[in-house]
Design an enzyme around this catalytic site. Structure first.
Site, PDB file in Angstrom:
ATOM      1  N   CYS A  17       0.818  -1.214   0.000  1.00 28.58           N
ATOM      2  CA  CYS A  17       0.000   0.000   0.000  1.00 28.58           C
ATOM      3  C   CYS A  17       0.853   1.267   0.000  1.00 28.58           C
ATOM      4  CB  CYS A  17      -0.959  -0.005   1.182  1.00 28.58           C
ATOM      5  SG  CYS A  17      -2.118  -1.392   1.114  1.00 28.58           S
ATOM      6  N   CYS A  46     -12.610   1.358   9.687  1.00 38.88           N
ATOM      7  CA  CYS A  46     -11.930   0.916   8.476  1.00 38.88           C
ATOM      8  C   CYS A  46     -12.098   1.958   7.379  1.00 38.88           C
ATOM      9  CB  CYS A  46     -12.528  -0.398   7.981  1.00 38.88           C
ATOM     10  SG  CYS A  46     -12.558  -1.695   9.225  1.00 38.88           S
ATOM     11  N   VAL A  60     -13.101   1.580   0.379  1.00 40.75           N
ATOM     12  CA  VAL A  60     -12.434   0.935  -0.746  1.00 40.75           C
ATOM     13  C   VAL A  60     -12.975   1.611  -1.993  1.00 40.75           C
ATOM     14  CG1 VAL A  60     -12.173  -1.198  -2.024  1.00 40.75           C
ATOM     15  CG2 VAL A  60     -12.170  -1.234   0.465  1.00 40.75           C
ATOM     16  N   LYS A 112      -9.728   7.278   5.130  1.00 44.37           N
ATOM     17  CA  LYS A 112     -11.048   7.018   5.710  1.00 44.37           C
ATOM     18  C   LYS A 112     -12.153   7.435   4.751  1.00 44.37           C
ATOM     19  CE  LYS A 112     -13.980   5.655   8.527  1.00 44.37           C
ATOM     20  NZ  LYS A 112     -14.636   5.280   7.277  1.00 44.37           N
ATOM     21  N   HIS A 127      -9.148   3.700  -0.467  1.00 46.06           N
ATOM     22  CA  HIS A 127      -7.739   3.383  -0.621  1.00 46.06           C
ATOM     23  C   HIS A 127      -7.472   2.627  -1.916  1.00 46.06           C
ATOM     24  CE1 HIS A 127      -3.694   2.430   0.210  1.00 46.06           C
ATOM     25  NE2 HIS A 127      -3.854   1.410   1.028  1.00 46.06           N
TER      26      HIS A 127
END
Lengths: 401, 484
Positions: A88, A213, A216, A340, A344
């Site tokens: 990442c 988390c 995405v 957040k 990502h």
């Protein structure tokens, strides 16, 4: 001691695509979207690019191998394109390639572009993939939240922090980032959330709930870099330069030996120490104006505040709860909404962080603009898991700072 | 006394979950109300990551507690539910036990009598042989067998020397009595009428064999202190004993109420239970039934008292956890096709070359210790992980499977695909050095905290469903009170 990168390379232009569930776009279209903004900002022609670096992490649901997809999407003038993958932290790795090329004098102007199309997997979270033939026989290929969640138990145990206190501090991290993301039109998630929502969300990997988390998403971001001299010759007045660029890679000590206690990032401490030295920063808590860190999970951001030496060890959770990292706090963290709210898209994230720092330094961040003019901005981009990872720290700042 | 032939050690493995028969009955009563008579008690059920190989490994480790594994010169795995039709299942057990390559190994199958037959043959072979019986039994939903059967493994180490039970002889009879059968590759048994099995099979065939066997062995029924008749049907062992003049109090509990019929394993599990309860000088009669019968006669010795303490049957019964989740049981047996999601689609292809190269690490959990620094690590690597000295090519084998460990980090992951979510895993540190990120098995929320003591177990890591290959590795389970 190496002489370092400080002030040798300037950012000529940056671009960032809208992050989100870009159902209607392919990766090459996202690349063009980010690149159009960057090349417009740089004020150059594509023919002036001497070399390019492309960061992508997941081949299987993406553009496939090699640098060819970038050369093709942007119709680059047959310059060398190097594809990089470093978990990442790939985005900062691409940036490093371009910056080093310029610093060495091998290239006058270089491009770093990161892209990831994660929403072609059919499910939430990161795709399941092999970690190599040997690892797959003996390792645990847990989910990303599962891998990072383990920081919490070790941190609680080491510092004697209660479960509820830590959970509340983690929740504050997310509430703060959502408040910031709500003011960012390029963020994937642009909605504020409250503590109760975060605390009562479904559990993903104990103790990380859904709002602990990051999202995405699909996205792309890029930087065009050159020397400060060329930047000035091209008419740039306010110059943002690279002050430090450090990457530290685990060598298996955390994973295989018994010395690491699981509560922190060994590599981030090393990368931060070297970066501060390279940039000439001696009191990071006072000198760093703002930060974009790798908040893949709330607990990651929390312990990273200590590993970057902003908070004292064992006290980041208190700083967080006191609002030290809020947009109006002493050192704002994720003033753009962070992973957040951006989600990502792996290859793009490191460059997206630098993009926000660049905007903030130049006073171009619109409603998000930090009132105190920032001087030094840090980005931290992490790949892997706490027990085995790649940690990248980049500090950019005003050229005369 | 120094070179008797007989049993050197025993061990057992019973999976932790005890599926309540009442839960099975409650789910099926609408369809098969007649099952009510079998709905009392509980049965041991293996988890999704267990099979006959992993259960046999655990029973074998229990059996070898405190013993030098060099005493094992051969391994026999008896089972009618072997994971592989053509790959030596006992060979996987050998690797997991980290035995020397120069040992024999064989699988024995084809009948529920395979366990006692393997034991009789090993005793006739006059060598140090580890006899294992394991069965993970699979029955159709709402069948009598589903209620009666359970999963378990037993282990008996035979050989010469200071035996804990002398082998006094055996008797076998073979008759093609088809009370049930299962064709090769088929999942379920086909079973004939229970009344016929009781009258012709148990009473006449087994009863006759017992009488003939006792006569051949020259021992009267009254002389038997423990009669192990693994027929978990109410009244049958008692009635067989009566016919042979075996005292009623000598008839051993069949474990029907708390384990269920573990098939090939069951006689060995009952033998382990008898040995852990027996005093020196007791005569133990062991019976096996399936297309005929086996009888084996033992007499315990003073050495029984000196056998190092092990979990055994009693220890496994003590760590039982009640389970009323019939749906999970059906899913773990592959009977219920649940929506597993895309994360379950990961390709688990195992390169055979890499497994062979790394077999000691993967199957035996053998790490390395630097001869220079003493640093322990898993797996071995060319250059030691020690940050203090760059030691290269100096690591010796360092087995970790029998080392206790403590939790350093953990999580309960609800996102990763697991047949038994959430999946627990984390970093554990071994006593004496070495670290592993391991999956935790037999684990619930109350079992995990930093510092918690764990021990290692051999389990299924994943199954390559495309090519039908089972991948094995080690997992950590919480050490429960009573496991010293």
């Amino acid at each position: 001691m190496p002489r370092g990168i400080k002030d040798k390379v300037a950012i000529l232009g940056m671009g960032c695509a809208k992050f989100g569930e870009r159902w209607d776009k392919d990766a090459d279209q996202l690349m063009v979207e980010a690149f159009d903004e960057a090349i417009g900002d740089a004020g150059i022609d594509v023919s002036q690019l001497d070399a390019a670096w492309l960061s992508v992490a997941f081949d299987a649901v993406n553009i496939g191998p090699s640098g060819i997809p970038l050369a093709t999407a942007l119709r680059l003038p047959n310059v060398g394109v190097t594809k990089v993958e470093n978990f990442c932290a790939s985005g900062t790795e691409a940036f490093r390639g371009a910056v080093y090329a310029v610093a060495s004098g091998a290239a006058d102007i270089a491009l770093a572009l990161g892209v990831e199309k994660l929403k072609d997997t059919g499910y939430g979270g990161l795709p399941v993939r092999t970690r190599g033939t040997t690892y797959d026989m003996i390792g645990v290929s847990g989910s990303a939240p599962g891998n990072f969640a383990q920081l919490a138990a070790a941190y609680r145990s080491k510092h004697g922090v209660g479960k509820d206190d830590l959970k509340r501090a983690m929740a504050h991290v997310s509430v703060k980032s959502h408040a910031n993301g709500a003011r960012n039109p390029k963020a994937h998630l642009q909605k504020a959330v409250d503590m109760d929502t975060v605390l009562n969300a479904p559990m993903i990997a104990e103790p990380l709930g859904l709002f602990d988390c990051c999202g995405v998403s699909d996205g792309a971001a890029c930087a065009i870099v050159t020397t400060p001299e060329i930047a000035r010759s091209l008419g740039k007045q306010d110059i943002v330069t690279v002050k430090a660029l450090q990457i530290s890679t685990s060598n298996g000590w955390e994973l295989q030996a018994n010395g690491w206690d699981g509560s922190y990032f060994h590599t981030t401490r090393i990368a931060a120490t070297k970066a501060y030295e390279e940039a000439g920063v001696t009191k990071p808590r006072e000198q760093i104006s703002l930060m974009e860190v790798h908040d893949c999970f709330s607990i990651t951001e929390l312990v990273t505040m200590e590993d970057l030496y902003i908070s004292k060890e064992g006290e980041a959770w208190k700083d967080v709860l006191e609002g030290f990292f809020d947009a109006d706090g002493k050192v704002p963290c994720q003033i753009d909404g962070g992973l957040k709210c951006f989600g990502h898209p792996i290859g793009a994230s490191g460059l997206r962080m630098i993009y926000e720092n660049y905007l903030q330094l130049l006073g171009r961040a619109g409603v998000r603009q930090r009132s105190t003019p920032p001087v030094l901005a840090l980005s931290h981009n992490l790949g892997g898991s706490p027990i085995q990872n790649v940690s990248a720290v980049a500090i950019v700042g005003l050229a005369d700072a | 006394m120094t070179s008797e032939n007989g049993i050197l050690a025993y061990g057992a493995y019973i999976p932790q979950r005890r599926l309540q028969r009442s839960a099975i009955y409650a789910a099926n009563a609408w369809f098969a109300p007649g099952l009510r008579g079998l709905s009392a008690g509980e049965k041991a059920v293996a988890s999704w990551d267990e099979d006959s190989i992993t259960m046999a490994v655990e029973a074998a480790r229990d059996c070898l507690t405190g013993l030098d594994r060099a005493a094992v010169s051969g391994v026999t795995l008896a089972s009618t539910t072997l994971p592989f039709a053509d790959r030596l299942n006992a060979g996987v057990v050998k690797e997991a036990l980290n035995l020397a390559d120069a040992v024999g190994a064989s699988d024995q199958t084809g009948s529920l009598r395979a366990g006692t037959s393997a034991l009789a043959q090993a005793l006739a072979g006059q060598s140090g042989r580890l006899c294992l019986g394991a069965d993970l039994r699979k029955a159709r939903a709402a069948s009598e067998a589903e209620l009666q059967q359970g999963d378990a493994a037993g282990a008996i180490l035979v050989g010469q020397g200071e035996v804990i039970a002398k082998f006094l002889g055996s008797y076998s009879a073979t008759v093609d009595f088809v009370d049930h059968f299962r064709a090769t590759g088929e999942p379920f048994d086909y079973t004939w009428e229970s009344r016929w099995i009781r009258d012709e099979g148990y009473a006449n065939l087994l009863g006759g064999a017992m009488a003939a066997g006792l006569a051949k062995l020259g021992v009267s029924g009254e002389a038997i202190d423990r009669a192990l008749i693994p027929i978990p049907v109410r009244g049958v062992p008692e009635s067989l004993a009566r016919r042979c003049k075996i005292r009623p109090e000598a008839v051993a509990d069949t474990l029907a109420a708390c384990v269920g019929d573990s098939g090939t394993a069951h006689p060995l599990v009952m033998l382990a239970a008898a040995l852990e309860a027996a005093s020196p000088g007791e005569k133990i009669l062991l019976v096996g039934f399936g297309q005929g019968a086996d009888l084996l006669l033992f007499e315990t010795t003073e050495a029984l008292k000196r056998l190092p303490k092990r979990l055994g049957v009693a220890g496994h019964l003590a760590r039982a956890r009640k389970d009323a989740n019939y749906m999970r049981f059906l899913f773990h047996r592959g009977i219920l096709d649940m929506e597993r999601g895309m994360r379950a689609e990961a390709d688990e292809k195992q390169p055979g070359t890499a497994l062979y190269r790394n077999r000691k690490a993967v199957l035996g959990l053998v790490g390395g210790r630097s001869k220079t620094t003493g640093t322990v690590q898993f797996p071995k690597t060319e250059i030691s992980v020690s940050p203090n000295a760059r030691a290269q090519g100096d690591q010796e084998d360092y087995p970790l499977a029998e080392k206790r460990a403590r939790i350093t980090t953990y999580t309960a992951d609800s996102l990763s695909y697991s047949p038994d979510p959430p999946v627990y895993y984390g970093a554990i540190d071994f006593e004496g050095g070495g670290r592993l990120v391991a999956e935790f098995a037999d684990c619930g929320p109350e079992d995990v905290e930093v510092g918690r003591e764990m021990r290692m177990v051999f389990r299924v890591k994943a199954v390559d469903e495309l090519r039908d290959f089972t991948k094995y590795f080690w997992k950590a389970v919480p050490v429960t009170s009573g496991e010293a």
